[in-house]
Design a protein around this motif. Structure first.
Motif, PDB file in Angstrom:
ATOM      1  N   ASP A 268     -28.777  13.427 -41.664  1.00 12.68           N
ATOM      2  CA  ASP A 268     -27.486  14.063 -41.360  1.00 12.68           C
ATOM      3  C   ASP A 268     -26.484  13.054 -40.804  1.00 12.68           C
ATOM      4  OD1 ASP A 268     -28.339  16.515 -42.198  1.00 12.68           O
ATOM      5  OD2 ASP A 268     -28.846  17.258 -40.198  1.00 12.68           O
ATOM      6  N   GLU A 269     -26.959  12.175 -39.939  1.00  9.35           N
ATOM      7  CA  GLU A 269     -26.063  11.248 -39.245  1.00  9.35           C
ATOM      8  C   GLU A 269     -25.881   9.913 -39.963  1.00  9.35           C
ATOM      9  OE1 GLU A 269     -24.293  11.817 -36.404  1.00  9.35           O
ATOM     10  OE2 GLU A 269     -24.969  13.898 -36.571  1.00  9.35           O
TER      11      GLU A 269
ATOM     12  N   SER B 184     -27.215   8.950 -43.392  1.00 11.18           N
ATOM     13  CA  SER B 184     -27.707   8.852 -44.769  1.00 11.18           C
ATOM     14  C   SER B 184     -27.075   7.655 -45.481  1.00 11.18           C
ATOM     15  CB  SER B 184     -27.417  10.136 -45.529  1.00 11.18           C
ATOM     16  OG  SER B 184     -26.029  10.381 -45.586  1.00 11.18           O
TER      17      SER B 184
ATOM     18  N   ASP C  15     -34.550  14.799 -40.435  1.00 11.11           N
ATOM     19  CA  ASP C  15     -33.353  15.609 -40.735  1.00 11.11           C
ATOM     20  C   ASP C  15     -32.145  15.079 -39.975  1.00 11.11           C
ATOM     21  OD1 ASP C  15     -34.794  17.203 -42.419  1.00 11.11           O
ATOM     22  OD2 ASP C  15     -35.115  18.811 -40.961  1.00 11.11           O
ATOM     23  N   TYR C  16     -32.352  14.725 -38.720  1.00  3.96           N
ATOM     24  CA  TYR C  16     -31.247  14.193 -37.915  1.00  3.96           C
ATOM     25  C   TYR C  16     -30.729  12.879 -38.508  1.00  3.96           C
ATOM     26  CZ  TYR C  16     -28.925  11.605 -34.206  1.00  3.96           C
ATOM     27  OH  TYR C  16     -28.025  10.842 -33.500  1.00  3.96           O
TER      28      TYR C  16
END
Length: 361
Positions: free
Chosen positions: A152-153, A155, A148-149
């Motif tokens: 988010d950062e 992609s 997820d991180y």
């Protein structure tokens, strides 16, 4: 109990205690004996601060500031200097309405401020809940948490859309970063090894902060050719990075250009016949490529004489430049055409913005 004796002049008594002068119906000045006993004033259950106008006792009567008392009782006090009269009246309806309106505005403002604080409390509680959930997710599902991180950062990092897969095993983490290099050839080729290494170290720093006890390793893979381009692993307190992809090689571009424009050129003009050419690409400078087109004049001299310095030959060279520019956007592309003996036949150039020109010799 404190008891204090003071001699006051009649002038001061008149200034504070007008009722006394009116009752006596006299004017003038005389000395009096007044006693102070730290007297307090309570109006409707509330102590009133008299400040420096402290009440006192004179002739067994307690004297208090008339304005202070009247206003505490919600009265209006006026002084008629010509007649030496203190006038006390009820407040008018308009005064009362104005005060009520002012109080209502104050109440509405307090209600608004309270609503803002309530919303802030709700936001803070939501943040606390999210942090608690994130903490639980990190502990129970570290692979999902790290994925997820990364999405988010990163992609899409430096114009390249990556896919991230994290696998957790006994507290250790393995990261696989994938992308289709055929879709992002130009963007990938523009990345230096230092820039890629710095990016991976940023990810490593995050993993170290969030999972200090975990070992960490991974790869960057090209899904098109199923090749590993970069491998990395934790080594002590640092990240060790190894590159398998020669980023200064333009072999892919050479292969494409030779396949598309090295033979089968009759689509430009029938006079090309079976003419063949070899196309070489090399790094000329930062953000600049040099292309050499070698025409096989030892076997196809007649065909070359028929087509060189013609619109058909121009179109052929334009297409070579267009393709190279599409693969290496913002690069300057220069080059020349030579025959089998190495003699220059033409020079060409494509600017970083895509403007092209050809000069025949």
């Amino acid at each position: 109990m404190r008891k204090k004796f003071v001699i006051l002049t009649a002038v001061s008594v008149v200034a504070v205690l007008l009722i006394s002068s009116i009752a006596l119906g006299a004017t003038g000045a005389k000395d009096i004996k007044a006693y102070y006993r730290n007297i307090k004033i309570k109006v409707n259950g509330k102590i009133i601060d008299a400040g420096q106008m402290e009440p006192f006792i004179y002739n067994n009567s307690t004297y208090v500031p008339i304005r202070l008392i009247s206003e505490a009782l919600d009265k209006v006090v006026e002084w008629d200097n010509n007649q030496s009269i203190v006038i006390i009246n009820d407040k008018s309806t308009s005064q009362t309405s104005q005060e009520l309106a002012a109080k209502n505005v104050e109440i509405q403002n307090l209600i608004y401020q309270n609503s803002l604080l309530q919303n802030k409390i709700l936001e803070l509680n939501k943040t606390i809940d999210e942090l608690k959930t994130a903490k639980e997710d990190k502990k129970e599902n570290p692979d999902d948490y790290l994925e997820d991180y990364l999405y988010d950062e990163y992609s899409k990092w430096n114009g390249i859309k990556f896919k991230y897969k994290v696998k957790e095993s006994k507290g250790d983490l393995t990261l696989t970063i994938e992308f289709d290099r055929s879709d992002y050839k130009s963007e990938w080729n523009k990345l230096t090894e230092r820039k890629i290494e710095n990016w991976l170290n940023d990810i490593f720093d995050y993993v170290t902060d969030e999972f200090p006890k975990a070992d960490f390793e991974g790869t960057i893979k090209d899904t098109d050719k199923k090749e590993t381009l970069v491998a990395f692993e934790k080594s002590g307190s640092k990240l060790k990075v190894k590159f398998y992809d020669d980023k200064n090689s333009y072999s892919d571009l050479e292969e494409d250009l030779n396949y598309l424009y090295g033979s089968g050129l009759t689509t430009y003009h029938k006079n090309f016949g079976n003419l063949k050419a070899t196309i070489e690409v090399e790094d000329y400078d930062d953000d600049e490529l040099y292309i050499t087109v070698i025409v096989n004049t030892s076997r196809y001299a007649d065909e070359w004489d028929d087509v060189k310095d013609t619109t058909a030959a121009d179109d052929w060279l334009y297409d070579i430049m267009k393709y190279a520019h599409s693969e290496y956007k913002n690069y300057v592309i220069t080059g020349h055409v030579e025959n089998s003996s190495g003699k220059t036949q033409a020079t060409f150039e494509c600017s970083s913005s895509g403007r092209m020109k050809i000069n025949w010799k």
